[in-house]
Design a protein around this motif. Structure first.
Motif, PDB file in Angstrom:
ATOM      1  N   ILE A 140      52.055  37.047  28.382  1.00  0.00           N
ATOM      2  CA  ILE A 140      53.283  36.391  28.813  1.00  0.00           C
ATOM      3  C   ILE A 140      53.327  34.989  28.224  1.00  0.00           C
ATOM      4  O   ILE A 140      52.339  34.257  28.295  1.00  0.00           O
ATOM      5  N   SER A 169      38.276  27.909  30.387  1.00  0.00           N
ATOM      6  CA  SER A 169      38.137  29.014  31.334  1.00  0.00           C
ATOM      7  C   SER A 169      39.511  29.377  31.924  1.00  0.00           C
ATOM      8  O   SER A 169      40.292  28.500  32.279  1.00  0.00           O
ATOM      9  N   GLY A 170      39.793  30.677  31.964  1.00  0.00           N
ATOM     10  CA  GLY A 170      41.035  31.144  32.583  1.00  0.00           C
ATOM     11  C   GLY A 170      42.259  31.094  31.688  1.00  0.00           C
ATOM     12  O   GLY A 170      43.381  31.310  32.151  1.00  0.00           O
ATOM     13  N   LYS A 173      41.333  34.656  27.563  1.00  0.00           N
ATOM     14  CA  LYS A 173      40.540  35.136  26.420  1.00  0.00           C
ATOM     15  C   LYS A 173      40.356  36.655  26.488  1.00  0.00           C
ATOM     16  O   LYS A 173      40.422  37.340  25.476  1.00  0.00           O
ATOM     17  N   GLU A 174      40.150  37.152  27.696  1.00  0.00           N
ATOM     18  CA  GLU A 174      39.955  38.598  27.808  1.00  0.00           C
ATOM     19  C   GLU A 174      41.269  39.352  27.527  1.00  0.00           C
ATOM     20  O   GLU A 174      41.257  40.426  26.926  1.00  0.00           O
ATOM     21  N   ASP A 238      32.142  38.475  26.285  1.00  0.00           N
ATOM     22  CA  ASP A 238      32.685  37.251  26.867  1.00  0.00           C
ATOM     23  C   ASP A 238      31.526  36.311  27.189  1.00  0.00           C
ATOM     24  O   ASP A 238      30.430  36.765  27.495  1.00  0.00           O
ATOM     25  N   ARG A 357      44.320  31.598  35.476  1.00  0.00           N
ATOM     26  CA  ARG A 357      43.671  32.171  36.663  1.00  0.00           C
ATOM     27  C   ARG A 357      44.016  31.332  37.896  1.00  0.00           C
ATOM     28  O   ARG A 357      44.314  31.846  38.958  1.00  0.00           O
ATOM     29  N   ARG A 442      35.257  27.576  37.257  1.00  0.00           N
ATOM     30  CA  ARG A 442      33.912  28.038  37.599  1.00  0.00           C
ATOM     31  C   ARG A 442      32.805  27.277  36.885  1.00  0.00           C
ATOM     32  O   ARG A 442      31.719  27.109  37.399  1.00  0.00           O
ATOM     33  N   GLU A 470      41.668  42.507  36.118  1.00  0.00           N
ATOM     34  CA  GLU A 470      42.190  43.263  34.983  1.00  0.00           C
ATOM     35  C   GLU A 470      41.199  43.355  33.879  1.00  0.00           C
ATOM     36  O   GLU A 470      40.352  42.557  33.750  1.00  0.00           O
TER      37      GLU A 470
END
Ligand SMILES: Nc1ncnc2c1ncn2[C@@H]1O[C@H](COP(=O)(O)OP(=O)(O)OP(=O)(O)O)[C@@H](O)[C@H]1O
Length: 470
Positions: A140, A169-170, A173-174, A238, A357, A442, A470
């Motif tokens: 998105i 982070s968040g 990347k995944e 990751d 995230r 994190r 996800e």
């Protein structure tokens, strides 16, 4: 198959051409670019275009001359002009000269779509490729950095080369790694995602490479490793910076030779996989510090994708917020709530150290807190419901001291639930506290708790607090 429409863009501003090219590409339209009048005429003589868009000011002439030239030489070709905002006189002159329409700069995507729909006499959606739709759905965002990322992503996905993804982070990347796989010709094969920071070091070799029965105590049967599970597909590593050096050597060999040896086995197994890796850390700096092997770095770092932090994506924040509202409402089977103007402004003004995230967590919490059909400021700002132990930063020390004395007082009586459960609850509270203090960043939370990122991930998983579903 229907031929992809081809449009000639004539403008001397390179950046604008790139932007328009990206917009058109999302509509499934191919473009050629010319920066000068003479170059445009040459291209028009050599290729068969479905439409032409030209700027009015060109270094060696003007757009009106081109409109007239097209009228004489290619009367069937629809040509539109790009005009500076509000310059109606010129726009009318262009129409008189034979242009079928004009678009004002800065260019609005909707207008551009309508104009091309008219020029090509076809609904634009029909041209959208399967890949484009997949990307729009999974990734998105319409901001410039995300549009640029989509272009690179498409190029990269089609090659077989290893891809390295960086970003805080968040940042997604995944999501990107998964898209690289799904847009590639390996998409029929598996996508195996491994979080190198979440596997305990002592289990790592056997998790990655598999093991033979009896190779160590606890190896009661043969086990296939995750690398082998990626055969025919893509392996996503990751937090690759979390791999211990010994494991880096073994991975290098696997990536280079496409062959692995399970723990306790004499035989090697051929594995065909594409490696996609990611880290929020500066891998090059880790190489300098001797914490990451240079040879592995070069091997996995052939293609680069950089994910921008959420705070640099402007209105994408609202697009993503809507996306999460829709998704969460669907999952929970509740009507969709609307964001008020104040809520939008609040969301746009945040820093988001935990990126997408964190935004998802904020939205989830706000949906829970709001009893109305809208999400307003107070739902976004209020203390988290799901994670009720948040403490403002400036009260952190005070709260820690109070917490310690609580434990001392309660230690005098034995816990009804048993020591293990009692300690687990304390541990969970502390983790939540650290996460709330760091807005679910994190890495920062791990630092504040004086533990490694790996160890934090492991504990979050243990308590079901790893929110990545996800
Ligand atoms: N552009 C995006 N569109 C839709 N969802 C997104 C997007 N980017 C991230 N997300 C969602 O945000 C969450 C975090 O994304 P993801 O796990 O891919 O981030 P990450 O960069 O890999 O995080 P980490 O560094 O902590 O591993 C996921 O729920 C993911 O689906």
């Amino acid at each position: 198959m229907e031929r992809q429409p081809l449009v000639l863009l004539v403008d001397d501003e390179e950046d604008l051409c790139t932007l328009m090219q990206m917009s058109l590409s999302r509509m499934g339209i191919k473009t050629h670019i010319a920066h000068r009048l003479e170059q445009a005429k040459k291209r028009l003589s050599e290729n068969k275009y479905d439409a032409c868009l030209t700027d009015l000011n060109l270094p060696d002439g003007n757009g009106l001359q081109l409109v007239e030239w097209i009228g004489q030489h290619l009367p069937a070709l629809p040509v539109a002009v790009l005009t500076a905002y509000g310059n109606m006189e010129i726009a009318i002159a262009a129409l008189k000269a034979g242009a079928f329409d004009f678009v004002s700069k800065p260019i609005n995507q909707k207008h551009l779509e309508q104009l091309l729909q008219k020029a090509l006499n076809k609904p634009i959606e029909n041209f959208q490729s399967k890949e484009d739709r997949l990307e729009q759905k999974l990734l998105i965002g319409q901001s410039l950095p995300i549009q640029q990322l989509r272009i690179t992503l498409n190029k990269i996905a089609r090659s077989q080369a290893p891809v390295f993804i960086t970003g805080e982070s968040g940042t997604g990347k995944e999501v990107i790694a998964n898209l690289v796989h799904r847009l590639s010709n390996r998409n029929e094969g598996p996508f195996i995602a491994i979080n190198c920071g979440a596997i305990p070091t002592e289990l790592m070799e056997s998790e990655l490479f598999g093991h033979k029965k009896g190779s160590f105590s606890g190896a009661t049967q043969d086990k296939q490793g995750l690398i082998q599970s990626a055969h025919g597909g893509s392996l996503f590593l990751d937090e690759i910076a979390e791999l211990p050096l010994t494991m880096q050597v073994k991975l290098l060999r696997a990536v280079q030779e496409k062959r692995i040896r399970p723990v306790g086995s004499d035989a090697e197994i051929d594995v065909d996989f594409r490696v996609i890796s990611a880290s929020h850390q500066d891998l090059e700096a880790l190489v300098q510090q001797g914490r990451f092997r240079q040879d592995l770095f070069f091997r996995i770092h052939v293609m680069d994708l950089v994910l921008p932090p959420l705070r640099e994506r402007g209105d994408d924040i609202i697009l993503l917020a809507h996306h999460f509202i829709q998704k969460i409402s669907q999952e929970w089977g509740i009507p969709q709530k609307q964001l008020t103007e104040r809520a939008r402004n609040f969301l746009l003004s945040q820093y988001y150290p935990g990126n997408v995230r964190e935004l998802r967590n904020i939205i989830e919490r706000a949906i829970t807190l709001s009893d109305e059909d809208k999400i307003d400021l107070q739902h976004l700002q209020s203390a988290p419901l799901r994670y009720p132990t948040a403490t403002p930063l400036d009260r952190q020390q005070e709260s820690t001291n109070a917490f310690r004395s609580d434990i001392l007082v309660s230690a005098k009586k034995l816990p009804d639930e048993g020591l293990e459960l009692y300690l687990e609850n304390i541990e969970k509270d502390i983790l939540l506290n650290a996460l709330n203090l760091t807005h679910w960043n994190r890495t920062l939370a791990a630092k504040k708790l004086g533990m490694s990122f790996r160890s934090l991930r492991y504990r979050l998983k243990k308590f079901g607090l790893d929110t990545d579903d996800e």
